[in-house]
Design a protein around this motif. Structure first.
Motif, PDB file in Angstrom:
ATOM      1  N   PRO A 113       0.820  -1.215   0.000  1.00  0.00           N
ATOM      2  CA  PRO A 113       0.000   0.000   0.000  1.00  0.00           C
ATOM      3  C   PRO A 113       0.852   1.263   0.000  1.00  0.00           C
ATOM      4  O   PRO A 113       1.981   1.278   0.500  1.00  0.00           O
ATOM      5  CB  PRO A 113      -0.796  -0.117   1.304  1.00  0.00           C
ATOM      6  N   LEU A 114       0.304   2.313  -0.559  1.00  0.00           N
ATOM      7  CA  LEU A 114       0.940   3.630  -0.560  1.00  0.00           C
ATOM      8  C   LEU A 114       0.084   4.596   0.244  1.00  0.00           C
ATOM      9  O   LEU A 114      -1.116   4.742  -0.016  1.00  0.00           O
ATOM     10  CB  LEU A 114       1.096   4.154  -1.994  1.00  0.00           C
ATOM     11  N   GLY A 139       3.282  18.661   5.543  1.00  0.00           N
ATOM     12  CA  GLY A 139       2.708  17.422   5.043  1.00  0.00           C
ATOM     13  C   GLY A 139       1.800  16.778   6.079  1.00  0.00           C
ATOM     14  O   GLY A 139       2.100  16.791   7.278  1.00  0.00           O
ATOM     15  N   LEU A 140       0.683  16.232   5.623  1.00  0.00           N
ATOM     16  CA  LEU A 140      -0.266  15.558   6.516  1.00  0.00           C
ATOM     17  C   LEU A 140      -0.578  14.172   5.961  1.00  0.00           C
ATOM     18  O   LEU A 140      -1.014  14.039   4.809  1.00  0.00           O
ATOM     19  CB  LEU A 140      -1.556  16.377   6.640  1.00  0.00           C
ATOM     20  N   ASN A 141      -0.326  13.152   6.779  1.00  0.00           N
ATOM     21  CA  ASN A 141      -0.660  11.786   6.388  1.00  0.00           C
ATOM     22  C   ASN A 141      -2.178  11.616   6.494  1.00  0.00           C
ATOM     23  O   ASN A 141      -2.753  11.748   7.580  1.00  0.00           O
ATOM     24  CB  ASN A 141       0.057  10.793   7.304  1.00  0.00           C
ATOM     25  N   LEU A 142      -2.825  11.314   5.367  1.00  0.00           N
ATOM     26  CA  LEU A 142      -4.275  11.245   5.339  1.00  0.00           C
ATOM     27  C   LEU A 142      -4.816   9.895   5.817  1.00  0.00           C
ATOM     28  O   LEU A 142      -6.024   9.653   5.760  1.00  0.00           O
ATOM     29  CB  LEU A 142      -4.787  11.530   3.924  1.00  0.00           C
ATOM     30  N   ILE A 143      -3.925   9.040   6.306  1.00  0.00           N
ATOM     31  CA  ILE A 143      -4.355   7.774   6.912  1.00  0.00           C
ATOM     32  C   ILE A 143      -4.394   7.896   8.431  1.00  0.00           C
ATOM     33  O   ILE A 143      -5.394   7.590   9.074  1.00  0.00           O
ATOM     34  CB  ILE A 143      -3.435   6.605   6.502  1.00  0.00           C
ATOM     35  N   PHE A 169      -0.438  -0.079  -4.545  1.00  0.00           N
ATOM     36  CA  PHE A 169      -1.760   0.515  -4.742  1.00  0.00           C
ATOM     37  C   PHE A 169      -1.958   1.675  -3.771  1.00  0.00           C
ATOM     38  O   PHE A 169      -1.493   1.625  -2.625  1.00  0.00           O
ATOM     39  CB  PHE A 169      -2.863  -0.530  -4.544  1.00  0.00           C
ATOM     40  N   PRO A 170      -2.610   2.745  -4.211  1.00  0.00           N
ATOM     41  CA  PRO A 170      -2.853   3.898  -3.333  1.00  0.00           C
ATOM     42  C   PRO A 170      -3.999   3.617  -2.369  1.00  0.00           C
ATOM     43  O   PRO A 170      -5.058   3.134  -2.777  1.00  0.00           O
ATOM     44  CB  PRO A 170      -3.215   5.020  -4.317  1.00  0.00           C
ATOM     45  N   MET A 171      -3.784   3.911  -1.106  1.00  0.00           N
ATOM     46  CA  MET A 171      -4.812   3.725  -0.097  1.00  0.00           C
ATOM     47  C   MET A 171      -5.835   4.867  -0.158  1.00  0.00           C
ATOM     48  O   MET A 171      -5.505   6.004  -0.497  1.00  0.00           O
ATOM     49  CB  MET A 171      -4.200   3.667   1.300  1.00  0.00           C
ATOM     50  N   THR A 172      -7.058   4.550   0.154  1.00  0.00           N
ATOM     51  CA  THR A 172      -8.112   5.567   0.219  1.00  0.00           C
ATOM     52  C   THR A 172      -7.932   6.388   1.495  1.00  0.00           C
ATOM     53  O   THR A 172      -7.809   5.823   2.586  1.00  0.00           O
ATOM     54  CB  THR A 172      -9.501   4.910   0.228  1.00  0.00           C
ATOM     55  N   PRO A 173      -7.876   7.713   1.390  1.00  0.00           N
ATOM     56  CA  PRO A 173      -7.678   8.547   2.583  1.00  0.00           C
ATOM     57  C   PRO A 173      -8.746   8.323   3.650  1.00  0.00           C
ATOM     58  O   PRO A 173      -9.931   8.170   3.328  1.00  0.00           O
ATOM     59  CB  PRO A 173      -7.743   9.972   2.026  1.00  0.00           C
ATOM     60  N   VAL A 174      -8.302   8.278   4.896  1.00  0.00           N
ATOM     61  CA  VAL A 174      -9.221   8.235   6.034  1.00  0.00           C
ATOM     62  C   VAL A 174      -9.635   9.664   6.398  1.00  0.00           C
ATOM     63  O   VAL A 174     -10.803   9.932   6.691  1.00  0.00           O
ATOM     64  CB  VAL A 174      -8.560   7.537   7.243  1.00  0.00           C
TER      65      VAL A 174
END
Length: 267
Positions: A113-114, A139-143, A169-174
């Motif tokens: 995952p990315l 920068g903000l980690n969207l997970i 694969f890109p992860m869907t942001p939380v």
């Protein structure tokens, strides 16, 4: 070579946009604009409309820039208030406002995952008795909601591509995009609120001093009231302390979990 940050920005800006640059001294440069840059910066729409209508190439203008440190320098003096410099800032923003890039991962055999990172490069403008600009990269980690400053310095060496690598694969942001954007802005505002405000106090003192001088001049001489009001407004513009926040550019950068964790070890 000049140490002016504005001069260096202009040099990099024109180099990036394929303009020819001739160093005429250690404090000035002559720039041969491309047709594209002439259209964007020189406000000659009728000339270029005519050239295109007549199916002619047209002739782009040359500009001379100086660092503005010597009064006798000829050319456009580059400093915080130079209109042409602000045109260049805005053009850079308009043409590179957002991006979406993926870390390149080679030789993967299993799916990886990315993590999506929202990155905003923010220009802070301080105006008052003294003026200065500051660039922040957040920068903000969207997970997981982790937040880092100095983000572009941390990721600029990473091999990014515009497409996703095989077996990644890109992860869907939380964290929703709107929420992430607001979190970064709130962080910047909190940072600004914690700064020493001595510069603002000095600016207000200077403003009051200048207003007193103007009032004395107005009451002791035959000065038109409209002129007085205009001068008063100019003093407010020049000395009233204020801070503004501008989003220069930003985007989504997708990083592997390993790379994301390594960013915190660099802090």
């Amino acid at each position: 070579m000049t140490t002016s940050t504005y001069f260096q920005f202009a040099k990099e800006f024109f180099s990036t946009h394929r303009c020819s640059i001739t160093e005429t001294s250690d404090r000035s440069m002559e720039v041969q604009l491309t047709n594209d840059m002439d259209e964007a910066l020189m406000n000659r729409p009728f000339y270029w409309h005519y050239m295109k209508k007549m199916n002619r190439v047209g002739e782009a203008m040359k500009l001379t820039f100086t660092d503005g440190l010597m009064e006798e320098d000829n050319g456009i003096h580059l400093h915080a208030g130079t209109p042409k410099l602000h045109q260049m800032y805005q053009l850079a923003i308009d043409r590179s406002y957002s991006t979406r890039l993926y870390e390149h991962l080679s030789a993967l055999t299993v799916n990886q995952p990315l993590h999506p990172w929202m990155v905003l490069n923010i220009k802070i403008v301080y105006r008052g008795k003294q003026t200065r600009d500051e660039i922040l990269s957040i920068g903000l980690n969207l997970i997981n909601g982790a937040l880092l400053s100095g983000m572009m310095d941390k990721i600029w060496k990473i091999d990014f591509r515009s497409t996703v690598s095989d077996f990644s694969f890109p992860m869907t942001p939380v964290v929703r995009m709107e929420s992430g954007y607001q979190r970064i802005l709130n962080y910047v505002k909190d940072q600004l609120a914690s700064l020493n405000d001595e510069w603002a106090i000095e600016s207000l003192k200077q403003l009051e001093s200048e207003k007193d001088l103007l009032h004395h001049f107005y009451t002791s001489d035959d000065v038109d009231e409209d002129y007085y009001e205009k001068e008063l407004d100019q003093l407010q513009v020049r000395y009233k302390p204020r801070v503004s926040i501008h989003i220069a550019n930003g985007g989504l950068f997708y990083l592997s979990q390993q790379t994301s964790q390594s960013l915190f070890r660099e802090t």
